[in-house]
Design a protein around this motif. Structure first.
Motif, mmCIF file in Angstrom:
data_model
loop_
_atom_site.group_PDB
_atom_site.id
_atom_site.type_symbol
_atom_site.label_atom_id
_atom_site.label_comp_id
_atom_site.label_asym_id
_atom_site.label_seq_id
_atom_site.Cartn_x
_atom_site.Cartn_y
_atom_site.Cartn_z
ATOM 1 N N THR A 84 0.828 -1.204 0.000
ATOM 2 C CA THR A 84 0.000 0.000 0.000
ATOM 3 C C THR A 84 0.866 1.259 0.000
ATOM 4 O O THR A 84 1.979 1.256 0.519
ATOM 5 N N THR A 85 0.308 2.306 -0.571
ATOM 6 C CA THR A 85 0.927 3.629 -0.519
ATOM 7 C C THR A 85 -0.040 4.545 0.219
ATOM 8 O O THR A 85 -1.240 4.569 -0.081
ATOM 9 N N THR A 86 0.488 5.272 1.188
ATOM 10 C CA THR A 86 -0.324 6.156 2.014
ATOM 11 C C THR A 86 0.082 7.597 1.762
ATOM 12 O O THR A 86 1.257 7.922 1.729
ATOM 13 N N PHE A 87 -0.935 8.449 1.599
ATOM 14 C CA PHE A 87 -0.742 9.886 1.422
ATOM 15 C C PHE A 87 -1.409 10.590 2.597
ATOM 16 O O PHE A 87 -2.580 10.319 2.895
ATOM 17 N N THR A 88 -0.689 11.501 3.235
ATOM 18 C CA THR A 88 -1.246 12.238 4.365
ATOM 19 C C THR A 88 -0.542 13.581 4.501
ATOM 20 O O THR A 88 0.298 13.940 3.678
ATOM 21 N N THR A 89 -0.908 14.328 5.525
ATOM 22 C CA THR A 89 -0.281 15.612 5.823
ATOM 23 C C THR A 89 0.328 15.536 7.220
ATOM 24 O O THR A 89 0.153 14.542 7.924
ATOM 25 N N GLY B 110 -14.847 14.067 28.786
ATOM 26 C CA GLY B 110 -15.298 15.341 28.252
ATOM 27 C C GLY B 110 -15.777 15.251 26.825
ATOM 28 O O GLY B 110 -15.766 14.189 26.200
ATOM 29 N N ARG B 111 -16.188 16.402 26.316
ATOM 30 C CA ARG B 111 -16.650 16.518 24.935
ATOM 31 C C ARG B 111 -15.898 17.701 24.328
ATOM 32 O O ARG B 111 -15.791 18.748 24.951
ATOM 33 N N TYR B 112 -15.400 17.511 23.118
ATOM 34 C CA TYR B 112 -14.609 18.548 22.471
ATOM 35 C C TYR B 112 -15.113 18.772 21.053
ATOM 36 O O TYR B 112 -15.551 17.840 20.386
ATOM 37 N N ASP B 113 -15.033 20.016 20.608
ATOM 38 C CA ASP B 113 -15.431 20.378 19.253
ATOM 39 C C ASP B 113 -14.237 20.970 18.514
ATOM 40 O O ASP B 113 -13.461 21.732 19.099
ATOM 41 N N GLY B 114 -14.114 20.644 17.242
ATOM 42 C CA GLY B 114 -13.062 21.203 16.406
ATOM 43 C C GLY B 114 -13.338 20.885 14.951
ATOM 44 O O GLY B 114 -14.288 20.169 14.630
ATOM 45 N N THR B 115 -12.490 21.407 14.068
ATOM 46 C CA THR B 115 -12.667 21.187 12.638
ATOM 47 C C THR B 115 -11.334 20.827 11.996
ATOM 48 O O THR B 115 -10.340 21.540 12.198
ATOM 49 N N VAL B 116 -11.324 19.750 11.228
ATOM 50 C CA VAL B 116 -10.160 19.423 10.410
ATOM 51 C C VAL B 116 -10.267 20.316 9.177
ATOM 52 O O VAL B 116 -11.286 20.281 8.480
ATOM 53 N N PRO B 117 -9.250 21.150 8.898
ATOM 54 C CA PRO B 117 -9.381 22.146 7.834
ATOM 55 C C PRO B 117 -9.491 21.546 6.433
ATOM 56 O O PRO B 117 -8.869 20.534 6.126
ATOM 57 N N ALA B 118 -10.288 22.221 5.600
ATOM 58 C CA ALA B 118 -10.478 21.795 4.210
ATOM 59 C C ALA B 118 -9.153 21.699 3.478
ATOM 60 O O ALA B 118 -8.930 20.777 2.680
ATOM 61 N N GLU B 119 -8.262 22.629 3.753
ATOM 62 C CA GLU B 119 -6.966 22.674 3.068
ATOM 63 C C GLU B 119 -6.184 21.372 3.240
ATOM 64 O O GLU B 119 -5.501 20.917 2.330
ATOM 65 N N ALA B 120 -6.280 20.740 4.408
ATOM 66 C CA ALA B 120 -5.554 19.491 4.645
ATOM 67 C C ALA B 120 -6.099 18.369 3.754
ATOM 68 O O ALA B 120 -5.333 17.591 3.170
ATOM 69 N N PHE B 121 -7.420 18.278 3.634
ATOM 70 C CA PHE B 121 -8.021 17.274 2.745
ATOM 71 C C PHE B 121 -7.642 17.557 1.288
ATOM 72 O O PHE B 121 -7.301 16.641 0.537
ATOM 73 N N ALA B 122 -7.703 18.829 0.901
ATOM 74 C CA ALA B 122 -7.388 19.212 -0.482
ATOM 75 C C ALA B 122 -5.950 18.865 -0.839
ATOM 76 O O ALA B 122 -5.672 18.411 -1.955
ATOM 77 N N ARG B 123 -5.033 19.050 0.100
ATOM 78 C CA ARG B 123 -3.621 18.706 -0.145
ATOM 79 C C ARG B 123 -3.438 17.225 -0.449
ATOM 80 O O ARG B 123 -2.696 16.852 -1.350
ATOM 81 N N VAL B 124 -4.078 16.392 0.355
ATOM 82 C CA VAL B 124 -3.950 14.943 0.164
ATOM 83 C C VAL B 124 -4.583 14.542 -1.168
ATOM 84 O O VAL B 124 -4.006 13.769 -1.942
ATOM 85 N N LEU B 125 -5.756 15.069 -1.469
ATOM 86 C CA LEU B 125 -6.414 14.765 -2.739
ATOM 87 C C LEU B 125 -5.568 15.191 -3.935
ATOM 88 O O LEU B 125 -5.457 14.452 -4.922
ATOM 89 N N ALA B 126 -4.955 16.366 -3.859
ATOM 90 C CA ALA B 126 -4.134 16.854 -4.962
ATOM 91 C C ALA B 126 -2.973 15.914 -5.242
ATOM 92 O O ALA B 126 -2.640 15.632 -6.387
ATOM 93 N N LYS B 127 -2.354 15.416 -4.190
ATOM 94 C CA LYS B 127 -1.215 14.501 -4.339
ATOM 95 C C LYS B 127 -1.666 13.201 -5.002
ATOM 96 O O LYS B 127 -0.995 12.680 -5.886
#
Length: 140
Positions: free
Chosen positions: A10-15, A119-136
């Protein structure tokens, strides 16, 4: 970042990890990074998570939701990480996404709510990080 696993074929792409939330009490912290894995069985899409606490009580995640929908989350391990001046108990895992959900997140980001014993936590994984992986992956 791109890596090849010869044993699995397998080949893995991430940030790099991105901090997506820090608890108001200063103890809870979550980092995340989108990931796409290509292999003999096709493509897999998801988000690697690292949820840790800066006190002695390690995280215990019950579920992770986005927009009221429960996501497909699997805990991989509970371990001690970030050992600089003492170690932080952490739970690492992955949120599995469909390709469509991953591509939408590349436009909108992925809001998360983590529900756990401590506890409970809220946050957002930024769109830019997903876009970077998709572009690669899409350019390759």
């Amino acid at each position: 970042m791109q890596s090849y696993d010869g044993w699995r074929g397998t080949t893995t792409f991430t940030t790099q990890e991105r901090e997506v939330f820090r608890g108001a009490d200063g103890n809870g912290l979550m980092t995340a990074r989108p990931v796409i894995t290509l292999g003999p069985d096709g493509r897999a899409f998801g988000v690697f998570t690292n949820i840790r606490r800066r006190d002695a009580n390690g995280p215990r995640i019950d579920r992770i939701t986005s927009g009221g929908q429960t996501l497909d989350y699997t805990a991989h391990d509970r371990l001690l990480t970030h050992c600089i001046d003492g170690c932080q108990p952490a739970e690492v895992g992955v949120i599995t996404l469909s390709e469509t959900a991953f591509r939408i997140a590349a436009q909108t980001g992925l809001p998360l709510r983590v529900w756990g014993l401590r506890g409970r936590y809220d946050g957002t994984v930024p769109a830019e990080a997903f876009a970077r992986v998709l572009a690669k992956v899409d350019d390759g």
